[in-house]
Scaffold this motif. Structure first.
Motif, PDB file in Angstrom:
ATOM      1  N   ALA A  30      37.410  33.609  38.929  1.00 25.97           N
ATOM      2  CA  ALA A  30      38.480  33.638  39.929  1.00 25.97           C
ATOM      3  C   ALA A  30      39.873  33.811  39.335  1.00 25.97           C
ATOM      4  CB  ALA A  30      38.416  32.382  40.791  1.00 25.97           C
ATOM      5  N   ALA A  67      39.615  37.726  40.531  1.00 28.82           N
ATOM      6  CA  ALA A  67      39.528  37.602  41.986  1.00 28.82           C
ATOM      7  C   ALA A  67      40.921  37.431  42.583  1.00 28.82           C
ATOM      8  CB  ALA A  67      38.649  36.411  42.362  1.00 28.82           C
ATOM      9  N   ARG A  68      41.060  37.947  43.792  1.00 27.31           N
ATOM     10  CA  ARG A  68      42.323  37.783  44.506  1.00 27.31           C
ATOM     11  C   ARG A  68      42.014  37.330  45.924  1.00 27.31           C
ATOM     12  NH1 ARG A  68      45.587  41.430  47.393  1.00 27.31           N
ATOM     13  NH2 ARG A  68      44.213  43.159  46.848  1.00 27.31           N
ATOM     14  N   TRP A  69      42.615  36.217  46.311  1.00 29.03           N
ATOM     15  CA  TRP A  69      42.425  35.719  47.672  1.00 29.03           C
ATOM     16  C   TRP A  69      43.167  36.661  48.603  1.00 29.03           C
ATOM     17  CZ3 TRP A  69      45.202  30.931  50.030  1.00 29.03           C
ATOM     18  CH2 TRP A  69      44.616  30.612  51.245  1.00 29.03           C
ATOM     19  N   THR A  70      42.446  37.292  49.511  1.00 27.96           N
ATOM     20  CA  THR A  70      43.009  38.411  50.243  1.00 27.96           C
ATOM     21  C   THR A  70      43.558  38.038  51.607  1.00 27.96           C
ATOM     22  OG1 THR A  70      40.841  38.951  51.158  1.00 27.96           O
ATOM     23  CG2 THR A  70      41.461  40.018  49.109  1.00 27.96           C
ATOM     24  N   ARG A  80      36.816  30.315  51.639  1.00 24.10           N
ATOM     25  CA  ARG A  80      37.846  31.269  51.241  1.00 24.10           C
ATOM     26  C   ARG A  80      37.193  32.595  50.863  1.00 24.10           C
ATOM     27  NH1 ARG A  80      42.204  28.440  47.347  1.00 24.10           N
ATOM     28  NH2 ARG A  80      43.446  30.153  48.187  1.00 24.10           N
ATOM     29  N   HIS A 125      37.542  36.163  48.697  1.00 29.28           N
ATOM     30  CA  HIS A 125      38.184  36.787  47.556  1.00 29.28           C
ATOM     31  C   HIS A 125      37.709  38.227  47.407  1.00 29.28           C
ATOM     32  CE1 HIS A 125      39.678  32.913  45.860  1.00 29.28           C
ATOM     33  NE2 HIS A 125      38.547  32.428  46.342  1.00 29.28           N
TER      34      HIS A 125
END
Length: 245
Positions: free
Chosen positions: A9, A13-16, A223, A225
């Protein structure tokens, strides 16, 4: 459970999107049709798994070793226990089927919960990494099993047909993090399913709605990602490990 880690993460990874709103806590009380759809959805996975496992045991052409036969038998037993628990919860009106504030749910080590879910993924497609502290972490047995199973089923159903499926877990300062990944993409249908306050018509998005409902009981979050260079991770965050006992 260990293997190559396809989900990192902090690096990949990017929380979109903003976190989805809570599911409607009263929906099942007022919609008998929805109750039936939830039951059918939750029974589908253990019934399918039992069918596949017992077929493998009965197939003389497979020439299973003793260890393989024992492993398949153990997985079949796990699925039968899961199905029995769903039936018991349906009869008692607990678990995902009613909005009880905190139904009694015995705890079990996370590793014990993840093994049957991982068995749903063909071996050549599975990527798994569970840290030792996370695997030993006690979690609500029935709710966590339903959460992870639904996420794995969702990845199998909506990800690329031969894409890798990842199951990853780690324990940190913010609690227990469990992520299920696939090599698909973040699309509007997935985002809408994660944000919808109540399930839509049919089966579309129902599994994710059930996941959000179960997590709400334990103060957990879901969440989304976007992975780099490609892929999707749906991450469960539980604020703290439940106390054993």
């Amino acid at each position: 459970m260990s293997g190559r880690n396809g989900w990192r993460a902090p690096l990949r990874a990017r929380w979109t999107r903003p976190e989805p709103g809570p599911a409607d806590p009263a929906a099942l009380d007022t919609d008998p049709e929805l109750l039936l759809r939830v039951l059918c959805h939750e029974f589908r996975t253990p019934v399918s798994a039992l069918t596949s496992l017992t077929r493998a045991l009965a197939d003389d052409r497979l020439a299973l070793t003793g260890d393989e036969r024992r492993a398949i038998t153990a997985l079949a037993h796990d699925q039968a226990v899961h199905l029995q628990g769903l039936l018991r919860d349906a009869a008692a009106g607990t678990g995902a089927l009613t909005p009880a504030a905190r139904p009694v749910d015995p705890v079990a080590p996370l590793a014990e919960i993840l093994r049957p879910a991982a068995a749903l993924v063909p071996r050549h497609r599975l990527l798994a990494r569970v840290t030792r502290p996370a695997g030993a972490c006690p979690v609500p047995r029935c709710r966590t099993r339903q959460v992870v199973t639904n996420l794995v089923e969702n990845a199998l159903r909506h990800g690329p047909a031969e894409g890798r499926i990842g199951i990853h877990a780690a324990l940190g300062r913010r609690g227990l993090r469990i992520a299920v990944t696939d090599e698909g993409r973040v699309d509007p249908v997935l985002v809408e399913a994660l944000r919808r306050p109540a399930p839509g018509a049919g089966a579309s998005g129902l599994g994710l709605w059930i996941v959000r409902r179960l997590l709400a009981v334990d103060g957990g979050r879901l969440r989304l990602h976007r992975l780099r260079p490609r892929g999707v991770a749906i991450e469960v965050v539980l604020p703290a490990a439940p106390a054993a006992g």
